[in-house]
Design an enzyme around this catalytic site. Structure first.
Site, PDB file in Angstrom:
ATOM      1  CG  HIS A  19      64.399  41.441  25.406  1.00 13.59           C
ATOM      2  ND1 HIS A  19      64.333  42.378  24.396  1.00 13.59           N
ATOM      3  CD2 HIS A  19      63.307  40.658  25.255  1.00 13.59           C
ATOM      4  CE1 HIS A  19      63.256  42.170  23.670  1.00 13.59           C
ATOM      5  NE2 HIS A  19      62.611  41.133  24.166  1.00 13.59           N
ATOM      6  CE  LYS A  43      56.704  38.902  15.325  1.00 16.09           C
ATOM      7  NZ  LYS A  43      57.219  39.239  16.636  1.00 16.09           N
ATOM      8  NE  ARG A  92      55.735  42.261  27.869  1.00 11.06           N
ATOM      9  CZ  ARG A  92      55.703  42.452  26.567  1.00 11.06           C
ATOM     10  NH1 ARG A  92      56.466  43.366  26.018  1.00 11.06           N
ATOM     11  NH2 ARG A  92      54.878  41.775  25.803  1.00 11.06           N
ATOM     12  CB  SER A 130      61.013  44.787  20.485  1.00  6.47           C
ATOM     13  OG  SER A 130      61.888  44.139  21.367  1.00  6.47           O
TER      14      SER A 130
HETATM   15  O1  PNS Z   1      59.787  37.541  21.207  1.00  6.62           O
HETATM   16  P1  PNS Z   1      58.667  36.796  20.572  1.00  6.62           P
HETATM   17  O2  PNS Z   1      58.490  37.249  19.151  1.00  6.62           O
HETATM   18  O3  PNS Z   1      57.406  36.854  21.377  1.00  6.62           O
HETATM   19  O4  PNS Z   1      59.131  35.255  20.525  1.00  6.62           O
HETATM   20  C1  PNS Z   1      58.285  34.270  19.975  1.00  6.62           C
HETATM   21  C2  PNS Z   1      59.060  32.951  19.808  1.00  6.62           C
HETATM   22  C3  PNS Z   1      60.323  33.150  18.994  1.00  6.62           C
HETATM   23  C4  PNS Z   1      59.428  32.404  21.172  1.00  6.62           C
HETATM   24  C5  PNS Z   1      58.109  31.924  19.121  1.00  6.62           C
HETATM   25  O5  PNS Z   1      57.552  32.520  17.998  1.00  6.62           O
HETATM   26  C6  PNS Z   1      58.836  30.652  18.706  1.00  6.62           C
HETATM   27  O6  PNS Z   1      59.248  29.872  19.526  1.00  6.62           O
HETATM   28  N1  PNS Z   1      58.969  30.448  17.381  1.00  6.62           N
HETATM   29  C7  PNS Z   1      59.688  29.325  16.815  1.00  6.62           C
HETATM   30  C8  PNS Z   1      58.764  28.426  16.019  1.00  6.62           C
HETATM   31  C9  PNS Z   1      57.996  27.506  16.953  1.00  6.62           C
HETATM   32  O7  PNS Z   1      58.562  26.729  17.691  1.00  6.62           O
HETATM   33  N2  PNS Z   1      56.652  27.593  16.909  1.00  6.62           N
HETATM   34  C10 PNS Z   1      55.765  26.869  17.758  1.00  6.62           C
HETATM   35  C11 PNS Z   1      55.499  27.694  19.021  1.00  6.62           C
HETATM   36  S1  PNS Z   1      54.330  26.884  20.061  1.00  6.62           S
END
Ligand code: PNS
Length: 167
Positions: A19, A43, A92, A130
Site C-alpha cells: 500500500h 468483513k 499486483r 493484508s
Molecule cells: O482494499 P479493498 O478491500 O480491495 O478495497 C475495496 C474498496 C473499498 C475500494 C471497495 O469495496 C469500495 O469502493 N467500497 C465502497 C462501496 C462502493 O462504492 N461500492 C461500489 C464499488 S463498484
C-alpha cells in the site's frame, strides 16, 4: 493551473508496504492524494477504522500532499466530496484485473467524470496482501520486509491477544 486530486480507497487491514509503495507512486503523479479507509465493510476487520487511520497517518507523514480519511457509503460519493478527479487502485497480478475492471466499470457507470488509474506496486510486493499478512501473523511466520515496523508490532500484539482470548 490544473490541480489533480485522487482518492486511494481500500480496507487497509492492516496497511502493508505494498500500500505504501502505491501511495508513494500516487503522491508523485497527483497533486493531492486522499487515502480513504472504508468503514462499512461486511468483513470483520482485525483493526478498527481508528487504528488503521492512526497507522496510515503515521506512515504517510513524510508525504505532505497525502492525507488519510475514512468513508461510509459509495466510494464515488466520497470522491466527489473530496473534489477528486481520479481513483487510484493497485494491480499486483492478472488475477486482480478482473475484479478491478468490474469495479472500475461500475464506478464509471455511477460517476462518468471519475477516472480509475491503475498502478503496479514494486515487483517485491506483487504477492503481498493484508489477508495473507494477517494469516502469517496468526501462524507465527516471518513478515520481514512486508510491513512498516510499527504496523508489524501492532499486528503481533493483536493476534497474540486474540489467540489468548480464544483459549
Ligand atoms: O482494499 P479493498 O478491500 O480491495 O478495497 C475495496 C474498496 C473499498 C475500494 C471497495 O469495496 C469500495 O469502493 N467500497 C465502497 C462501496 C462502493 O462504492 N461500492 C461500489 C464499488 S463498484
Amino acid at each position: 493551473m490544473k490541480h489533480v486530486v485522487a482518492i486511494y480507497p481500500g480496507s487497509f487491514d492492516p496497511p502493508t508496504n505494498g500500500h505504501l509503495d502505491l501511495i508513494q507512486r500516487g503522491a508523485k503523479i497527483f497533486d493531492e492524494l486522499v487515502v480513504a479507509i472504508l468503514c462499512n465493510t461486511e468483513k470483520t476487520a482485525l483493526f478498527t477504522v481508528d487504528e488503521r487511520m492512526q497507522m496510515l497517518r503515521e506512515c504517510c507523514a513524510p508525504w505532505t500532499n497525502v492525507r488519510v480519511e475514512s468513508f461510509n457509503g459509495l466510494m464515488v460519493d466520497f470522491a466527489r466530496q473530496c473534489g477528486a478527479q481520479a481513483v487510484l487502485r493497485g494491480i499486483r497480478a492478472v488475477s486482480d484485473y478482473e475484479y478491478e475492471l468490474q469495479m472500475a466499470w461500475m464506478n464509471r457507470k455511477l460517476d462518468p467524470t471519475l477516472e480509475t488509474v491503475f498502478m503496479m506496486p514494486a515487483g517485491a510486493y506483487s504477492y503481498l496482501s493484508s489477508r495473507l499478512v494477517r494469516e502469517i501473523a496468526t501462524l507465527g511466520g516471518s513478515l520481514n520486509g512486508l510491513l512498516p515496523p510499527s504496523v508489524e508490532a501492532q499486528l503481533r500484539t493483536r493476534v497474540s491477544v486474540s489467540a489468548a482470548g480464544s483459549k
